[in-house]
Design an enzyme around this catalytic site. Structure first.
Site, PDB file in Angstrom:
ATOM      1  N   LYS A 227       0.815  -1.203   0.000  1.00  0.00           N
ATOM      2  CA  LYS A 227       0.000   0.000   0.000  1.00  0.00           C
ATOM      3  C   LYS A 227       0.857   1.264   0.000  1.00  0.00           C
ATOM      4  CE  LYS A 227      -4.335  -1.830   1.745  1.00  0.00           C
ATOM      5  NZ  LYS A 227      -5.349  -1.842   2.818  1.00  0.00           N
ATOM      6  N   ARG A 261      -3.409 -10.269   4.852  1.00  0.00           N
ATOM      7  CA  ARG A 261      -3.948 -10.245   3.491  1.00  0.00           C
ATOM      8  C   ARG A 261      -2.861  -9.680   2.579  1.00  0.00           C
ATOM      9  NH1 ARG A 261      -6.543  -6.673   0.003  1.00  0.00           N
ATOM     10  NH2 ARG A 261      -8.134  -7.634  -1.338  1.00  0.00           N
TER      11      ARG A 261
END
Length: 283
Positions: A227, A261
């Protein structure tokens, strides 16, 4: 608030132990996702990517057909559902024992996916974008990933004002947990929502305080993989954010994450193994 996190999930009658953290591999069926390495747009690509992730040790596969990156374009329910169901069909055909999670905030898509073989619902909106989601999850009797987010993917970056970041998010999640429990939902996974209506500084604050979310009494999922918190901080592209991802995933494990995840399963599985061997497995 509860003080002891639940250590198992009932996934369609299969009791899954969370005393060893699990790795959830990401499969995106939309070309709009922010990281190209997670995309699969044909049956062959789906089978190839899922086969690799399972061979590398993925415990679950998370299929997403709607890009939730900041500013992502909106797509119809039909387009999202069609791409997810096509991937589901391929996975259940070639890897029938796979535990499949569906990354959607739409109850209609969730219902169709569970009917086609999915076993979990991963809702980035925590029920805020579809008023029927909680009732649907209760009816389907599948585990539910309850994530914190404000607004929509198109607007969330403008909604980052909090009185007390961690306290506000805990309060929001607790209210929703109460609503889910009232409907009979027993298997809940909590996700603080890294990158969703949070600044980079706020994401690091969340990570520093991730253990606080165990107070809610449910397993915690950390979705940090590649991210912008990582690649913008390091001044690199998402394609070069694997090392940073592994560092933050390890910190998340240390602070209580039960599920990672990730886009890169092999490295996450190795992180879990080494972290476990270091004698830090939670009882």
């Amino acid at each position: 608030m509860l003080q002891v996190s639940k250590k198992t999930l009932n996934i369609r009658g299969r009791i899954v132990d969370l005393s060893r953290p699990l790795v959830m591999g990401i499969l995106n069926t939309t070309s709009d996702s922010f990281f190209g390495g997670s995309r699969a747009n044909s049956e062959n690509e789906v089978v190839e990517r899922v086969g690799v992730m399972l061979a590398e040790g993925a415990d679950l596969i998370d299929i997403g057909g709607y890009s939730t990156r900041p500013g992502a374009k909106d797509i119809s329910v039909a387009e999202e559902s069609d791409s997810i169901l096509a991937a589901l069909h391929a996975i259940t055909k070639f890897f029938p024992e796979t535990i499949i999670s569906i990354d959607t905030f739409r109850s209609e898509v969730a219902r169709a996916a569970v009917a086609a073989g999915a076993s979990l619902i991963n809702d980035v909106s925590g029920g805020t974008l579809d008023s029927g989601m909680f009732e649907t999850v209760a009816e389907l009797r599948v585990p539910y990933v309850l994530m914190h987010m404000r607004g929509e993917p198109q607007t969330m970056n403008k909604l980052t004002q909090y009185d007390h970041l961690v306290r506000d998010i805990l309060k929001d999640l607790q209210t929703k947990i109460n609503a889910l429990r009232a409907l009979g939902v027993a298997d809940i996974i909590v996700d603080p929502g890294f990158g969703f209506a949070k600044t980079i500084a706020q994401n690091f604050e969340l990570l520093r305080n991730l253990s606080e979310f165990e107070q809610l009494g449910y397993p915690v999922l950390a979705g940090l993989s590649r991210k912008s918190t990582i690649y913008k901080t390091l001044g690199v592209a998402p394609e070069d954010a694997l090392n940073g991802t592994t560092v933050l995933n390890t910190l998340a494990l240390e602070r209580g994450a039960s599920i990672l995840r990730v886009h890169d399963v092999k490295q996450a599985v190795e992180a879990v193994k080494l972290w476990s061997m270091a004698g830090t497995v939670r009882n």
